[in-house]
Design a protein around this motif. Structure first.
Motif, PDB file in Angstrom:
ATOM      1  N   PRO A 235      -6.101  -3.539  -3.301  1.00  0.00           N
ATOM      2  CA  PRO A 235      -6.366  -3.726  -1.873  1.00  0.00           C
ATOM      3  C   PRO A 235      -5.118  -3.571  -1.010  1.00  0.00           C
ATOM      4  CG  PRO A 235      -6.184  -5.860  -2.954  1.00  0.00           C
ATOM      5  CD  PRO A 235      -6.080  -4.821  -4.040  1.00  0.00           C
ATOM      6  N   GLY A 236      -5.259  -2.892   0.123  1.00  0.00           N
ATOM      7  CA  GLY A 236      -4.154  -2.690   1.049  1.00  0.00           C
ATOM      8  C   GLY A 236      -2.993  -1.960   0.410  1.00  0.00           C
ATOM      9  N   LEU A 237      -1.793  -2.405   0.752  1.00  0.00           N
ATOM     10  CA  LEU A 237      -0.583  -1.879   0.137  1.00  0.00           C
ATOM     11  C   LEU A 237      -0.489  -2.352  -1.302  1.00  0.00           C
ATOM     12  CD1 LEU A 237       2.017  -2.388   2.970  1.00  0.00           C
ATOM     13  CD2 LEU A 237       1.880  -0.326   1.594  1.00  0.00           C
ATOM     14  N   THR A 238      -0.122  -1.458  -2.212  1.00  0.00           N
ATOM     15  CA  THR A 238      -0.015  -1.857  -3.613  1.00  0.00           C
ATOM     16  C   THR A 238       1.395  -1.706  -4.186  1.00  0.00           C
ATOM     17  OG1 THR A 238      -0.828   0.347  -4.220  1.00  0.00           O
ATOM     18  CG2 THR A 238      -2.438  -1.449  -4.169  1.00  0.00           C
ATOM     19  N   ALA A 239       2.202  -0.778  -3.673  1.00  0.00           N
ATOM     20  CA  ALA A 239       3.543  -0.620  -4.237  1.00  0.00           C
ATOM     21  C   ALA A 239       4.437   0.182  -3.306  1.00  0.00           C
ATOM     22  CB  ALA A 239       3.474   0.066  -5.604  1.00  0.00           C
ATOM     23  N   VAL A 240       5.739  -0.119  -3.384  1.00  0.00           N
ATOM     24  CA  VAL A 240       6.769   0.677  -2.714  1.00  0.00           C
ATOM     25  C   VAL A 240       7.872   0.920  -3.743  1.00  0.00           C
ATOM     26  CG1 VAL A 240       8.517   0.762  -0.915  1.00  0.00           C
ATOM     27  CG2 VAL A 240       6.281  -0.243  -0.422  1.00  0.00           C
ATOM     28  N   ARG A 241       8.274   2.167  -3.871  1.00  0.00           N
ATOM     29  CA  ARG A 241       9.316   2.549  -4.834  1.00  0.00           C
ATOM     30  C   ARG A 241      10.444   3.232  -4.066  1.00  0.00           C
ATOM     31  NH1 ARG A 241       9.357   3.982 -10.423  1.00  0.00           N
ATOM     32  NH2 ARG A 241      10.938   5.537 -10.933  1.00  0.00           N
ATOM     33  N   MET A 242      11.648   2.662  -4.165  1.00  0.00           N
ATOM     34  CA  MET A 242      12.812   3.229  -3.482  1.00  0.00           C
ATOM     35  C   MET A 242      13.818   3.739  -4.509  1.00  0.00           C
ATOM     36  SD  MET A 242      13.441   0.695  -0.190  1.00  0.00           S
ATOM     37  CE  MET A 242      13.852  -0.749  -1.159  1.00  0.00           C
ATOM     38  N   GLU A 243      14.072   5.029  -4.466  1.00  0.00           N
ATOM     39  CA  GLU A 243      15.068   5.645  -5.353  1.00  0.00           C
ATOM     40  C   GLU A 243      16.442   5.524  -4.698  1.00  0.00           C
ATOM     41  OE1 GLU A 243      14.495   7.098  -8.247  1.00  0.00           O
ATOM     42  OE2 GLU A 243      12.303   7.321  -8.298  1.00  0.00           O
ATOM     43  N   THR A 244      17.382   4.874  -5.390  1.00  0.00           N
ATOM     44  CA  THR A 244      18.739   4.750  -4.876  1.00  0.00           C
ATOM     45  C   THR A 244      19.710   5.350  -5.886  1.00  0.00           C
ATOM     46  OG1 THR A 244      19.358   2.628  -5.877  1.00  0.00           O
ATOM     47  CG2 THR A 244      17.986   2.549  -3.899  1.00  0.00           C
ATOM     48  N   LYS A 245      20.961   5.509  -5.478  1.00  0.00           N
ATOM     49  CA  LYS A 245      21.980   6.061  -6.370  1.00  0.00           C
ATOM     50  C   LYS A 245      22.375   5.066  -7.458  1.00  0.00           C
ATOM     51  CE  LYS A 245      23.941   9.490  -3.249  1.00  0.00           C
ATOM     52  NZ  LYS A 245      25.168  10.051  -2.643  1.00  0.00           N
TER      53      LYS A 245
END
Length: 345
Positions: A235-245
């Motif tokens: 439901p709604g937002l399920t995940a956020v993935r941020m690629e960093t160095k």
């Protein structure tokens, strides 16, 4: 205490408010704002309940404006105002006035509401659904310092975001933006703990969910990096993935309640990220009455600038089916990415 008034006027409603306060022994007014709710009969109960719960944090005079549609031409010509005044335990910590406007009076709601506003107090107008295209130019919206809409209730939520961006005026906000406040706080805190340059972001959530799009636009606007929008069963937002160095930062919430924060070199952490009800969202918005410049920047970024990977795949599948139909062959079934199991709301 409840007082019903039929075929009344704004003056008589004010007199009823004074009489009701005296009757229950609270003649003093301790309210901090006027909240005007523009709704219909179908949604009035839920809207008033949410506003009443929010008033425990922000004592206010709640004015519900319900425009009654008349069926016959003669009834539409007749103007009539019915009202219900609630004070004491029936109105949370403030006062509630329910206005039902009949006939031609429904087109001049501002003339009824204006005499009922608290003197020298801020005015907030909330449309739980069917908000006008330009809230600031609406006759009721023009009375307010703060105007609250809800893109989630629109028939086409993503088109609604484009409308909000095109007609934005200082003081406008949307509950779709309020819903992602905990996500924005958690992601900002994660970057503070592990400062590194972000090179790419993926936002996963339900399709046609304006909160998902707003979070993606906020990240793209603030980080100036490519943001991919992918779809899940919610439901709604399920995940956020941020690629960093320095590695990957993942905030994953599969059940709409408890999320897991994963960062390079640190153990996974469980964080509370439950879906909030309308009363909590409304109470948050009433805490600030100044323009929200961050929301303005995010909503004006533009949905069309996002890389919507899910839409590209859908378009490719449709194109394959059309080509196969022209050749008299059946198109191969498109492979679907496994979606997260949707939790009941």
């Amino acid at each position: 205490m409840k007082i019903d008034l039929t075929e009344t006027t704004s003056s008589k409603i004010n007199q009823a408010l004074v009489s009701a306060r005296r009757a229950i022994g609270t003649p003093a007014i301790g309210m901090v704002l006027t909240l005007v709710i523009v709704t219909d009969e179908e949604n009035a109960y839920d809207a008033l309940k949410s506003a009443g719960d929010a008033s425990r944090e922000h004592p206010s005079r709640i004015i519900a404006v319900i425009k009654r549609v008349s069926r016959s031409p003669r009834a539409r010509r007749d103007a009539r105002l019915d009202a219900e005044v609630r004070v004491g335990s029936d109105a949370g910590t403030g006062e509630t006035v329910v206005l039902r406007l009949h006939g031609e009076l429904a087109n001049h709601a501002q003339s009824v509401v204006l005499p009922l506003l608290l003197p020298d107090a801020p005015v907030v107008v909330w449309w739980p659904e069917d908000a006008p295209a330009d809230a600031a130019k609406d006759p009721l919206g023009a009375l307010a310092q703060r105007r609250i809409t809800d893109g989630y209730s629109a028939e086409r939520p993503l088109d609604e975001l484009a409308v909000r961006a095109a007609t934005y005026s200082p003081g406008d906000t949307d509950l779709s933006w309020t819903r992602i406040t905990p996500w924005r706080s958690m992601l900002a805190a994660a970057l503070d703990q592990q400062p590194a340059q972000v090179i790419g972001v993926t936002v996963e959530g339900e399709s046609d969910n304006p909160s998902c799009e707003l979070l993606a636009m906020w990240l793209a606007d603030r980080l100036a990096v490519p943001v991919e929008r992918t779809y899940s069963g919610g439901p709604g937002l399920t995940a956020v993935r941020m690629e960093t160095k320095n590695g990957v930062i993942v905030l994953d919430r599969a059940d709409g309640s408890l999320a897991t924060l994963s960062m390079q070199g640190q153990p996974d952490r469980a964080v509370a990220l439950k879906r909030r009800d309308t009363a909590e969202l409304l109470a948050e918005e009433l805490r600030r009455l100044d323009p929200d410049n961050t929301y303005e920047s995010a909503v004006k970024f533009g949905v069309e600038k996002l890389h919507t990977g899910g839409e590209v795949k859908a378009a490719s599948a449709a194109s394959a089916e059309e080509k196969a139909a022209e050749g008299g062959q059946k198109a191969p079934a498109a492979k679907k990415a496994p979606a997260k199991k949707a939790a009941s709301k």
